[in-house]
Scaffold this active site. Structure first.
Site, mmCIF file in Angstrom:
data_model
loop_
_atom_site.group_PDB
_atom_site.id
_atom_site.type_symbol
_atom_site.label_atom_id
_atom_site.label_comp_id
_atom_site.label_asym_id
_atom_site.label_seq_id
_atom_site.Cartn_x
_atom_site.Cartn_y
_atom_site.Cartn_z
ATOM 1 N N GLY A 47 -10.234 9.831 1.708
ATOM 2 C CA GLY A 47 -10.209 9.003 0.510
ATOM 3 C C GLY A 47 -11.624 8.811 0.016
ATOM 4 N N GLN A 52 -18.735 5.277 -4.554
ATOM 5 C CA GLN A 52 -19.334 6.028 -3.443
ATOM 6 C C GLN A 52 -20.058 7.284 -3.930
ATOM 7 O OE1 GLN A 52 -15.528 6.050 -1.012
ATOM 8 N NE2 GLN A 52 -17.065 5.852 0.608
ATOM 9 N N CYS A 89 -15.645 4.945 7.371
ATOM 10 C CA CYS A 89 -15.967 5.047 5.952
ATOM 11 C C CYS A 89 -17.100 6.045 5.748
ATOM 12 C CB CYS A 89 -16.398 3.671 5.445
ATOM 13 S SG CYS A 89 -16.875 3.656 3.714
ATOM 14 N N LEU A 90 -16.965 6.887 4.741
ATOM 15 C CA LEU A 90 -18.025 7.861 4.447
ATOM 16 C C LEU A 90 -19.347 7.182 4.112
ATOM 17 C CD1 LEU A 90 -15.988 10.348 2.207
ATOM 18 C CD2 LEU A 90 -16.689 10.704 4.581
ATOM 19 N N HIS A 131 -8.203 0.451 1.715
ATOM 20 C CA HIS A 131 -9.641 0.666 1.938
ATOM 21 C C HIS A 131 -10.333 0.997 0.612
ATOM 22 C CE1 HIS A 131 -13.054 2.397 4.448
ATOM 23 N NE2 HIS A 131 -13.268 2.989 3.286
ATOM 24 N N GLU A 132 -9.701 1.862 -0.191
ATOM 25 C CA GLU A 132 -10.324 2.278 -1.458
ATOM 26 C C GLU A 132 -10.374 1.126 -2.466
ATOM 27 O OE1 GLU A 132 -11.942 4.876 -1.258
ATOM 28 O OE2 GLU A 132 -10.927 5.679 0.510
ATOM 29 N N HIS A 135 -13.230 -0.889 -1.805
ATOM 30 C CA HIS A 135 -14.447 -0.268 -2.360
ATOM 31 C C HIS A 135 -14.653 -0.659 -3.819
ATOM 32 C CE1 HIS A 135 -16.403 2.271 0.518
ATOM 33 N NE2 HIS A 135 -15.305 2.933 0.841
HETATM 34 ZN ZN ZN Z 1 -14.935 3.934 2.538
#
Ligand code: ZN
Length: 159
Positions: A47, A52, A89-90, A131-132, A135
Site C-alpha cells: 500500500g 509518501q 511502513c515504507l 493504515h493508508e 497516512h
Molecule cells: Zn505506511
C-alpha cells in the site's frame, strides 16, 4: 507531479499534515496514481499514500495480492471490533509493531473519474486501507502501536 521516486521518511513534516481532498480528476491524477503504483512495487509495498511520495493529496493505493485498489478521498467506517495486527511502513524503515485494526470496514471513496463508490473490505485489504487512511490524516503506525520492534524487513510486507 511526483518529483522523484524516493519514499518520504519519518521525520519529514509532509507525513504529519492532513492532506487535501482531490478536486480535479484529470490526466495528472491518473499519471500520479500510475507512478505511485510503480514506486510501491519497486519498494515491495502492499500500500502507499500520496504524501509518501511528496504530494499533499488524499490518494491511497492498496495491493493486498495482485489486484490494485485506488482510493481517492477515502473515509472508513469500522464494522467489527479491532484486534492487534502486525504492521510496518515504507516510511518507517525496519520497524514493525502491533496496531489495533478492524478486520472489516466500509470504505467510501471516489474512483479515478471522481465517481462516488463504496466497498466493504475484510482481512488484509481492510488492514491496509486503515493504515493508508492514517497516512492521509498525518498519522503513522508508530503513533498507535503498543509495541515497536526492529526487524530485517526483507521478508515482510509494508505499506
Ligand atoms: Zn505506511
Amino acid at each position: 507531479m511526483i518529483k522523484d521516486s524516493e519514499i518520504v521518511k519519518i521525520g519529514n513534516p509532509l507525513l504529519r499534515k492532513k492532506t487535501a481532498k482531490v478536486v480535479k480528476f484529470d490526466k495528472n491524477l491518473r499519471d500520479t496514481v500510475q507512478k505511485m503504483k510503480e514506486i510501491m512495487i519497486a519498494n515491495n509495498g502492499v500500500g502507499i499514500s500520496a504524501n509518501q511520495v511528496g504530494l499533499n493529496i488524499q490518494v491511497s493505493i492498496a495491493r493486498p495480492k495482485d489486484k490494485f485498489y485506488v482510493f481517492i478521498n477515502p473515509e472508513i467506517t469500522p464494522i467489527d471490533a479491532p484486534t492487534f495486527m502486525e504492521e510496518g511502513c515504507l516510511s518507517v524503515p525496519e520497524k514493525f509493531g502491533l496496531v489495533k485494526r478492524h478486520n472489516k470496514v466500509k470504505i467510501k471513496y471516489q474512483d479515478l473519474r471522481g465517481k462516488q463508490r463504496s466497498l466493504t473490505a475484510t482481512g488484509f485489504l481492510a488492514h491496509i486501507i486503515q493504515h493508508e487512511i492514517d497516512h492521509i490524516n498525518g498519522m503513522l503506525f508508530v503513533d498507535k502501536a503498543n509495541e515497536i520492534y526492529e526487524i530485517d524487513n526483507s521478508q515482510k510486507t509494508q505499506n
